[in-house]
Design a protein around this motif. Structure first.
Motif, PDB file in Angstrom:
ATOM      1  N   ILE A 132       4.887  -4.993  11.876  1.00  0.00           N
ATOM      2  CA  ILE A 132       4.351  -5.043  10.955  1.00  0.00           C
ATOM      3  C   ILE A 132       4.925  -5.996   9.736  1.00  0.00           C
ATOM      4  CG2 ILE A 132       3.682  -3.258   8.914  1.00  0.00           C
ATOM      5  CD1 ILE A 132       3.480  -1.359  11.231  1.00  0.00           C
ATOM      6  N   GLY A 133       6.426  -5.732   9.593  1.00  0.00           N
ATOM      7  CA  GLY A 133       7.799  -6.444   8.494  1.00  0.00           C
ATOM      8  C   GLY A 133       7.443  -8.319   8.452  1.00  0.00           C
ATOM      9  N   MET A 134       7.162  -8.676   9.920  1.00  0.00           N
ATOM     10  CA  MET A 134       6.940  -9.886  10.201  1.00  0.00           C
ATOM     11  C   MET A 134       5.695 -10.849   9.332  1.00  0.00           C
ATOM     12  SD  MET A 134       9.628 -11.836  11.593  1.00  0.00           S
ATOM     13  CE  MET A 134      11.006 -11.539  12.910  1.00  0.00           C
ATOM     14  N   ALA A 135       4.787 -10.164   9.220  1.00  0.00           N
ATOM     15  CA  ALA A 135       3.690 -10.419   8.521  1.00  0.00           C
ATOM     16  C   ALA A 135       3.781 -10.433   7.311  1.00  0.00           C
ATOM     17  CB  ALA A 135       2.591  -9.429   9.050  1.00  0.00           C
ATOM     18  N   ILE A 136       4.851  -9.331   6.475  1.00  0.00           N
ATOM     19  CA  ILE A 136       4.372  -9.761   5.571  1.00  0.00           C
ATOM     20  C   ILE A 136       5.037 -10.860   4.368  1.00  0.00           C
ATOM     21  CG2 ILE A 136       6.236  -8.292   3.151  1.00  0.00           C
ATOM     22  CD1 ILE A 136       5.786  -5.964   5.144  1.00  0.00           C
ATOM     23  N   PRO A 137       6.413 -11.406   4.617  1.00  0.00           N
ATOM     24  CA  PRO A 137       6.436 -13.074   3.438  1.00  0.00           C
ATOM     25  C   PRO A 137       5.203 -13.753   3.482  1.00  0.00           C
ATOM     26  CG  PRO A 137       8.271 -12.265   4.853  1.00  0.00           C
ATOM     27  CD  PRO A 137       6.925 -11.426   5.719  1.00  0.00           C
ATOM     28  N   TYR A 138       4.048 -13.797   5.088  1.00  0.00           N
ATOM     29  CA  TYR A 138       3.189 -14.456   4.879  1.00  0.00           C
ATOM     30  C   TYR A 138       2.056 -14.070   3.934  1.00  0.00           C
ATOM     31  CZ  TYR A 138      -1.273 -16.133   7.315  1.00  0.00           C
ATOM     32  OH  TYR A 138      -2.347 -16.914   7.053  1.00  0.00           O
ATOM     33  N   PHE A 139       1.700 -12.663   3.906  1.00  0.00           N
ATOM     34  CA  PHE A 139       0.575 -11.988   3.224  1.00  0.00           C
ATOM     35  C   PHE A 139       0.919 -11.887   1.397  1.00  0.00           C
ATOM     36  CE2 PHE A 139      -0.430 -10.604   6.814  1.00  0.00           C
ATOM     37  CZ  PHE A 139      -2.042 -10.923   7.355  1.00  0.00           C
ATOM     38  N   LEU A 140       2.282 -12.420   1.207  1.00  0.00           N
ATOM     39  CA  LEU A 140       3.380 -11.853   0.038  1.00  0.00           C
ATOM     40  C   LEU A 140       3.054 -13.388  -0.382  1.00  0.00           C
ATOM     41  CD1 LEU A 140       4.060  -9.957  -1.363  1.00  0.00           C
ATOM     42  CD2 LEU A 140       6.138 -11.031  -1.454  1.00  0.00           C
ATOM     43  N   GLN A 141       3.061 -14.113  -0.415  1.00  0.00           N
ATOM     44  CA  GLN A 141       2.652 -16.591  -1.001  1.00  0.00           C
ATOM     45  C   GLN A 141       0.910 -15.626  -0.888  1.00  0.00           C
ATOM     46  OE1 GLN A 141       5.268 -19.252   2.041  1.00  0.00           O
ATOM     47  NE2 GLN A 141       5.400 -17.436   2.999  1.00  0.00           N
ATOM     48  N   ARG A 142      -0.029 -15.318  -0.518  1.00  0.00           N
ATOM     49  CA  ARG A 142      -0.653 -15.863  -0.623  1.00  0.00           C
ATOM     50  C   ARG A 142      -1.962 -14.806  -1.376  1.00  0.00           C
ATOM     51  NH1 ARG A 142       0.953 -17.836   3.521  1.00  0.00           N
ATOM     52  NH2 ARG A 142       0.584 -19.815   4.710  1.00  0.00           N
ATOM     53  N   LEU A 143      -1.158 -13.402  -1.258  1.00  0.00           N
ATOM     54  CA  LEU A 143      -2.039 -12.925  -1.605  1.00  0.00           C
ATOM     55  C   LEU A 143      -1.561 -12.582  -3.889  1.00  0.00           C
ATOM     56  CD1 LEU A 143      -2.033  -9.950   0.485  1.00  0.00           C
ATOM     57  CD2 LEU A 143      -3.755 -11.301   0.253  1.00  0.00           C
ATOM     58  N   ALA A 144      -2.120 -13.270  -4.099  1.00  0.00           N
ATOM     59  CA  ALA A 144      -1.612 -12.929  -6.145  1.00  0.00           C
ATOM     60  C   ALA A 144      -2.363 -12.617  -6.557  1.00  0.00           C
ATOM     61  CB  ALA A 144      -1.773 -14.947  -6.418  1.00  0.00           C
ATOM     62  N   PHE A 145      -3.097 -11.832  -6.112  1.00  0.00           N
ATOM     63  CA  PHE A 145      -3.956 -10.627  -7.607  1.00  0.00           C
ATOM     64  C   PHE A 145      -3.688  -9.674  -6.894  1.00  0.00           C
ATOM     65  CE2 PHE A 145      -5.698 -10.640  -2.770  1.00  0.00           C
ATOM     66  CZ  PHE A 145      -5.599  -8.569  -2.671  1.00  0.00           C
ATOM     67  N   LEU A 146      -1.827  -9.144  -6.513  1.00  0.00           N
ATOM     68  CA  LEU A 146      -0.512  -8.170  -6.835  1.00  0.00           C
ATOM     69  C   LEU A 146      -1.094  -7.445  -7.684  1.00  0.00           C
ATOM     70  CD1 LEU A 146       1.130  -8.844  -2.959  1.00  0.00           C
ATOM     71  CD2 LEU A 146      -0.675  -7.352  -3.107  1.00  0.00           C
ATOM     72  N   LYS A 147      -1.014  -9.220  -8.728  1.00  0.00           N
ATOM     73  CA  LYS A 147       0.119  -8.670  -9.721  1.00  0.00           C
ATOM     74  C   LYS A 147      -0.913  -7.726 -10.761  1.00  0.00           C
ATOM     75  CE  LYS A 147       0.696 -12.865 -10.607  1.00  0.00           C
ATOM     76  NZ  LYS A 147       1.451 -14.318 -10.265  1.00  0.00           N
ATOM     77  N   LEU A 149      -3.167  -5.533 -10.098  1.00  0.00           N
ATOM     78  CA  LEU A 149      -3.608  -4.179  -9.087  1.00  0.00           C
ATOM     79  C   LEU A 149      -2.729  -3.267  -9.614  1.00  0.00           C
ATOM     80  CD1 LEU A 149      -4.210  -5.337  -5.476  1.00  0.00           C
ATOM     81  CD2 LEU A 149      -6.056  -4.941  -6.864  1.00  0.00           C
ATOM     82  N   THR A 150      -2.061  -3.042 -10.920  1.00  0.00           N
ATOM     83  CA  THR A 150      -1.830  -2.423 -11.708  1.00  0.00           C
ATOM     84  C   THR A 150      -2.237  -0.871 -12.116  1.00  0.00           C
ATOM     85  OG1 THR A 150      -1.275  -4.274 -13.747  1.00  0.00           O
ATOM     86  CG2 THR A 150      -0.690  -1.388 -14.350  1.00  0.00           C
ATOM     87  N   TRP A 151      -2.682  -0.664 -11.929  1.00  0.00           N
ATOM     88  CA  TRP A 151      -3.912   0.742 -12.064  1.00  0.00           C
ATOM     89  C   TRP A 151      -4.413   1.783 -10.778  1.00  0.00           C
ATOM     90  CZ3 TRP A 151      -2.266   2.624 -16.070  1.00  0.00           C
ATOM     91  CH2 TRP A 151      -1.925   1.356 -16.915  1.00  0.00           C
ATOM     92  N   VAL A 152      -4.163   0.609  -9.231  1.00  0.00           N
ATOM     93  CA  VAL A 152      -4.079   0.828  -8.264  1.00  0.00           C
ATOM     94  C   VAL A 152      -2.777   1.351  -7.717  1.00  0.00           C
ATOM     95  CG1 VAL A 152      -4.907   0.196  -5.686  1.00  0.00           C
ATOM     96  CG2 VAL A 152      -5.981  -1.047  -7.713  1.00  0.00           C
ATOM     97  N   TYR A 153      -2.311   0.655  -7.511  1.00  0.00           N
ATOM     98  CA  TYR A 153      -0.617   1.115  -7.309  1.00  0.00           C
ATOM     99  C   TYR A 153      -1.074   2.995  -7.924  1.00  0.00           C
ATOM    100  CZ  TYR A 153      -0.402  -3.689  -6.699  1.00  0.00           C
ATOM    101  OH  TYR A 153       0.160  -4.942  -6.236  1.00  0.00           O
TER     102      TYR A 153
END
Length: 462
Positions: A132-147, A149-153
């Motif tokens: 599972i962890g191996m995929a995280i760096p790949y998606f983290l570089q491409r999901l700019a909208f994560l910043k 999602l304040t209230w979702v977190y």
């Protein structure tokens, strides 16, 4: 013959881990990842020799062929992790991956000695978690909208903790786990990561007093739910992470002092109104006065550490199972007893080198959101290490927190792996930012870009 192997192996294993630990800090002498290549190769050699030497002793002591096959599967997993990460993410930070594998191998060794069945279960959990962890760096570089999602977190985190409070099962007096399809997990372990993302998202753009107060309210809700669940160890981690992240985001010492005062007041309140806190404090202050009851765990832990000496009694030569829940809360004591205090100290230093590298990654990142995430995850990791080892050595009262990568626990090892792979993703983002900065300088020679503007451009590029 077995006696000679056990005795010689004690010193050899300690020497090999000491060499690995020295390489951890030698890596900081070079700023360029490519110049550390020789260090990383030697680390891999020392790691595999430590692992091999320990399982050689285990096989001689038990005489069971099952342990040999189990060792082979572990070696395949660790080797595949190191090599696949290097191939998939050539820009990744190999010190963190090496340290992660080294700590996992120590966990496999000590858990195999304590409980073969639990070690097998931990192995399968680690295997799935790494996949599972191996995929995280790949998606983290491409999901700019994560910043954004304040209230979702915040909502997901509070909701997950609330479900445990109302529907969770009681373990050792605390509501910390919840079962889905017969599989038990601890939501507070996963919410720690969401909590860091929430604070980073809330504070990266603006950190005025209104925003700080709003985050304080949300953080307070997290902590209060954990307190109501009697999961005070996790509540303490959330509180510490909040204080440090607010301080780093605002650079306001007053907030830090207010947090420290509030935390002290909360500690006094918890001592006054929670009976099990009073029991733990009493066991910490004078465990010998209640050695047959509340102080039994800590006294057995101290006996184990002291009996091990510098180089340990040797695998299967001590009696670490005399400590209740040794594979989770007191695994450090088992390591010190059979592998030695020197080995245990090297384990601490490896954990510290992970923290230092995480802080360096945080400082070099240009995007404020990513800086705060790296910092928050680093604080979460090292404070958890401090709580576990501090409690097991009677430096602080026991909190019931597991030692990352080494203690038995599926939720703990999964979330710690997610944290490390997230930091790896942030490191790769930082490498890309540096490459873009160099490219801009070549395209516009002689022109300097203000820091804020450069940061904004980097965030837009992501």
């Amino acid at each position: 013959m077995e006696l000679y192997i056990t005795e010689i192996s004690k010193y050899l294993i300690t020497l090999l881990l000491a060499l690995y630990t020295i390489e951890c800090f030698l890596a900081f002498c070079f700023s360029d990842e490519s110049k550390r290549n020789g260090i990383y190769i030697r680390q891999n050699i020392w790691m595999f020799f430590v692992h091999f030497s320990c399982f050689l002793v285990i096989c001689f002591e038990t005489g069971k062929i099952d342990y040999l096959f189990f060792y082979i599967f572990q070696q395949i997993l660790l080797f595949a992790t190191v090599m696949l990460f290097r191939m998939i993410y050539p820009k990744g930070n190999r010190l963190l991956i090496n340290n992660m594998c080294m700590l996992l191998s120590i966990g496999f060794i000590i858990l195999t000695r304590l409980s073969y069945e639990k070690a097998i279960k931990q192995f399968f959990i680690v295997t799935v978690s790494i996949a599972i962890g191996m995929a995280i760096p790949y998606f983290l570089q491409r999901l700019a909208f994560l910043k954004n999602l304040t209230w979702v977190y915040a909502i997901v985190g509070i909701g997950a903790l609330g479900i445990v409070l109302t529907l969770g099962s009681v373990t050792h007096g605390s509501k910390i786990s919840y079962s889905v399809g017969g599989i038990a997990f601890q939501p507070s372990e996963f919410v720690k990561i969401l909590f860091v993302f929430f604070l980073a998202s809330a504070l990266y753009e603006t950190n005025d007093i209104l925003r700080v107060m709003l985050t304080a309210i949300i953080a307070g809700i997290h902590v209060l739910i954990l307190v109501a669940s009697k999961d005070l160890g996790s509540a303490l981690i959330f509180f510490i992470v909040y204080i440090f992240m607010v301080y780093i985001a605002t650079r306001n010492v007053l907030y830090f002092l207010l947090g420290a005062i509030g935390g002290s007041a909360a500690a006094v309140f918890a001592y006054q109104f929670f009976a099990h806190v009073q029991v733990r404090v009493q066991a910490w202050k004078d465990p010998w006065s209640c050695i047959d009851d509340a102080g039994y765990q800590i006294t057995q832990s101290l006996f184990a550490i002291s009996s091990g000496g510098w180089f340990g009694l040797g695998l299967f030569q001590g009696n670490p199972t005399a400590i209740p829940f040794v594979e989770a809360d007191f695994v450090f004591s088992a390591v010190a007893e059979e592998l030695g205090i020197a080995f245990a100290m090297c384990t601490i230093l490896i954990s510290i080198s992970c923290f230092i590298m995480t802080m360096r990654i945080s400082m070099k990142l240009k995007g404020r959101f990513y800086q705060l995430i790296a910092f928050g995850l680093g604080i979460t990791y090292i404070f958890q290490v401090f709580l576990t080892i501090g409690g097991g050595t009677k430096f602080i009262p026991m909190t019931g927190i597991t030692l990352p990568f080494i203690s038995y626990g599926g939720s703990s090892v999964l979330t710690t792996l997610i944290m490390f792979f997230t930091i790896e993703g942030l490191y790769i983002i930082g490498q890309d930012e540096g490459a873009k900065s160099v490219r801009r300088k070549k395209e516009n020679p002689g022109k300097s870009v203000p820091y804020k503007k450069a940061t904004r451009r980097a965030e837009e590029d992501e």
